[in-house]
Design a protein around this motif. Structure first.
Motif, PDB file in Angstrom:
ATOM      1  N   SER A   1      52.851 -34.764 -98.151  1.00 56.85           N
ATOM      2  CA  SER A   1      54.106 -34.215 -98.685  1.00 56.85           C
ATOM      3  C   SER A   1      54.513 -34.900 -99.979  1.00 56.85           C
ATOM      4  O   SER A   1      54.510 -36.133-100.071  1.00 56.85           O
ATOM      5  CB  SER A   1      55.233 -34.356 -97.655  1.00 56.85           C
TER       6      SER A   1
ATOM      7  N   THR B   1      52.842 -21.349 -98.049  1.00 53.13           N
ATOM      8  CA  THR B   1      53.830 -21.737 -97.044  1.00 53.13           C
ATOM      9  C   THR B   1      54.381 -20.508 -96.332  1.00 53.13           C
ATOM     10  O   THR B   1      54.464 -20.468 -95.098  1.00 53.13           O
ATOM     11  CB  THR B   1      54.986 -22.507 -97.701  1.00 53.13           C
TER      12      THR B   1
ATOM     13  N   ASP C   1      51.927 -20.345 -93.194  1.00 49.87           N
ATOM     14  CA  ASP C   1      52.666 -21.169 -92.229  1.00 49.87           C
ATOM     15  C   ASP C   1      53.737 -20.373 -91.487  1.00 49.87           C
ATOM     16  O   ASP C   1      53.950 -20.580 -90.289  1.00 49.87           O
ATOM     17  CB  ASP C   1      53.320 -22.362 -92.938  1.00 49.87           C
TER      18      ASP C   1
ATOM     19  N   ARG D   1      57.439 -27.840 -95.120  1.00 48.35           N
ATOM     20  CA  ARG D   1      56.111 -27.224 -95.218  1.00 48.35           C
ATOM     21  C   ARG D   1      55.715 -27.017 -96.682  1.00 48.35           C
ATOM     22  O   ARG D   1      54.559 -27.211 -97.075  1.00 48.35           O
ATOM     23  CB  ARG D   1      56.098 -25.882 -94.501  1.00 48.35           C
ATOM     24  N   PHE D   2      56.684 -26.594 -97.506  1.00 57.00           N
ATOM     25  CA  PHE D   2      56.386 -26.398 -98.924  1.00 57.00           C
ATOM     26  C   PHE D   2      56.003 -27.717 -99.589  1.00 57.00           C
ATOM     27  O   PHE D   2      55.037 -27.770-100.372  1.00 57.00           O
ATOM     28  CB  PHE D   2      57.585 -25.790 -99.652  1.00 57.00           C
TER      29      PHE D   2
ATOM     30  N   ASP E   1      54.632 -30.223 -98.359  1.00 51.86           N
ATOM     31  CA  ASP E   1      53.291 -30.564 -97.911  1.00 51.86           C
ATOM     32  C   ASP E   1      52.240 -29.801 -98.724  1.00 51.86           C
ATOM     33  O   ASP E   1      51.267 -30.374 -99.231  1.00 51.86           O
ATOM     34  CB  ASP E   1      53.155 -30.237 -96.424  1.00 51.86           C
ATOM     35  N   ARG E   2      52.433 -28.498 -98.861  1.00 50.07           N
ATOM     36  CA  ARG E   2      51.507 -27.677 -99.653  1.00 50.07           C
ATOM     37  C   ARG E   2      51.539 -28.099-101.126  1.00 50.07           C
ATOM     38  O   ARG E   2      50.494 -28.152-101.793  1.00 50.07           O
ATOM     39  CB  ARG E   2      51.893 -26.204 -99.527  1.00 50.07           C
TER      40      ARG E   2
END
Length: 338
Positions: free
Chosen positions: A89, A176, A180, A260-261, A263-264
């Motif tokens: 992240s 994401t 995801d 999540r974003f 992380d991507r």
């Protein structure tokens, strides 16, 4: 400028109060019972109830019956994001700022970057009074529904390559949402929009401070229409915009989406720093819906129509113009699908 800092974690007393209301479920809990359970007066109970309401907890007061918890806030915080964050992240944990309201998260992040904030600094707001997109368009930013945030990056790249960061962030966000969160019929529109069923659901505004040969910092600003209703948007947006909730029939946890974003974003940013834009290009095209599409390219002084052929190794759009038949490299501009 309007700026209200979102408060941090709940006090132990507030945590116990929330837990008590959760335990009662649909059954109201009287002020006297709460006071007895927490060892405080009924007046203090009321004060704490009001404080929780200001934090976004929806608490119903029923005359002569007590209080009932209707809903908890989902505005992002480090505590709510933590279960979804990984070592990849792109977030500096000691430089995360959460605002109940601010003028613009890009403006706040830019000021922090000018003052020396490190890479990974995050500014996130529940509402913006001056949200904006590309070409100074207004980004409507009501509270309690969407995501508005900005991340500070400090890549060792030339200013001419900074536009590639916009494409990188778009790819991270598309992955994401599609992979995801399982959003269907979603694709990227060059250079900075994400569409669902042809309607805009998210946009990216990248701004930088640079010297002639190097970037000092880049601020990646992201706005995502998450849980709102299209019918509540301004009339001129209702035919061109959508929200994740309306397009999927589901509501979404904003803390999870943001984590999540990040992380991507962290994954693709590392790929970019190691190998430039080339490793990202094919993945971007897989999530894009631009090749072979008729487009109108708008600049400040002119516009033209043509067919988008592809995207080159630098992230520029290649368009065959209708008027001249020439293959034109579009470095920057506003592109509409026809």
């Amino acid at each position: 400028m309007v700026e209200k800092m979102a408060k941090g974690a709940l006090s132990s007393l507030d945590e116990k109060l929330v837990a008590l209301l959760v335990a009662h479920g649909e059954i109201p809990c009287s002020g006297a019972a709460i006071g007895a359970g927490l060892g405080i007066s009924r007046a203090a109970v009321w004060k704490h109830i009001q404080g929780l309401r200001q934090r976004g907890y929806r608490i119903e007061a029923l005359h002569r019956r007590g209080y009932r918890l209707l809903g908890e806030p989902d505005f992002p915080s480090l505590e709510r994001m933590q279960p979804y964050l990984t070592a990849l992240s792109l977030l500096h944990p000691k430089q995360a700022y959460f605002f109940a309201e601010t003028d613009s998260t890009n403006a706040r992040a830019s000021q922090l970057a000018r003052d020396g904030a490190p890479e990974g600094t995050l500014c996130c707001a529940d509402a913006q009074s001056g949200g904006r997109g590309r070409m100074q368009r207004v980004w409507v930013s009501p509270a309690g529904e969407n995501l508005y945030f900005s991340v500070v990056l400090k890549p060792a790249i030339a200013p001419n390559d900074a536009a590639q960061i916009t494409l990188l962030a778009g790819l991270a966000l598309a992955q994401t949402l599609r992979d995801d969160l399982h959003i269907e019929d979603l694709y990227l529109k060059w250079p900075n929009d994400i569409l669902i069923g042809g309607r805009k659901v998210a946009g990216i505004l990248t701004e930088m401070m640079a010297e002639p040969e190097r970037v000092r910092y880049i601020v990646v600003g992201v706005g995502v229409n998450v849980n709102g209703r299209v019918g509540d948007m301004p009339a001129d947006l209702q035919c061109i915009a959508t929200t994740l909730r309306e397009s999927s029939g589901r509501s979404f946890d904003r803390s999870q989406l943001l984590a999540r974003f990040l992380d991507r974003l962290g994954y693709w940013y590392r790929q970019f720093l190691q190998g430039g834009f080339a490793p990202l290009r094919e993945s971007w095209l897989q999530y894009g819906d631009i090749q072979g599409r008729r487009v109108r390219v708008n600049f400040y002084a002119e516009s033209f129509t043509g067919v988008a052929e592809s995207m080159d190794q630098n992230g520029c759009l290649l368009v065959t113009r209708d008027d001249t038949g020439a293959l034109t490299t579009v470095v920057a501009g506003d592109v509409n699908l026809l």
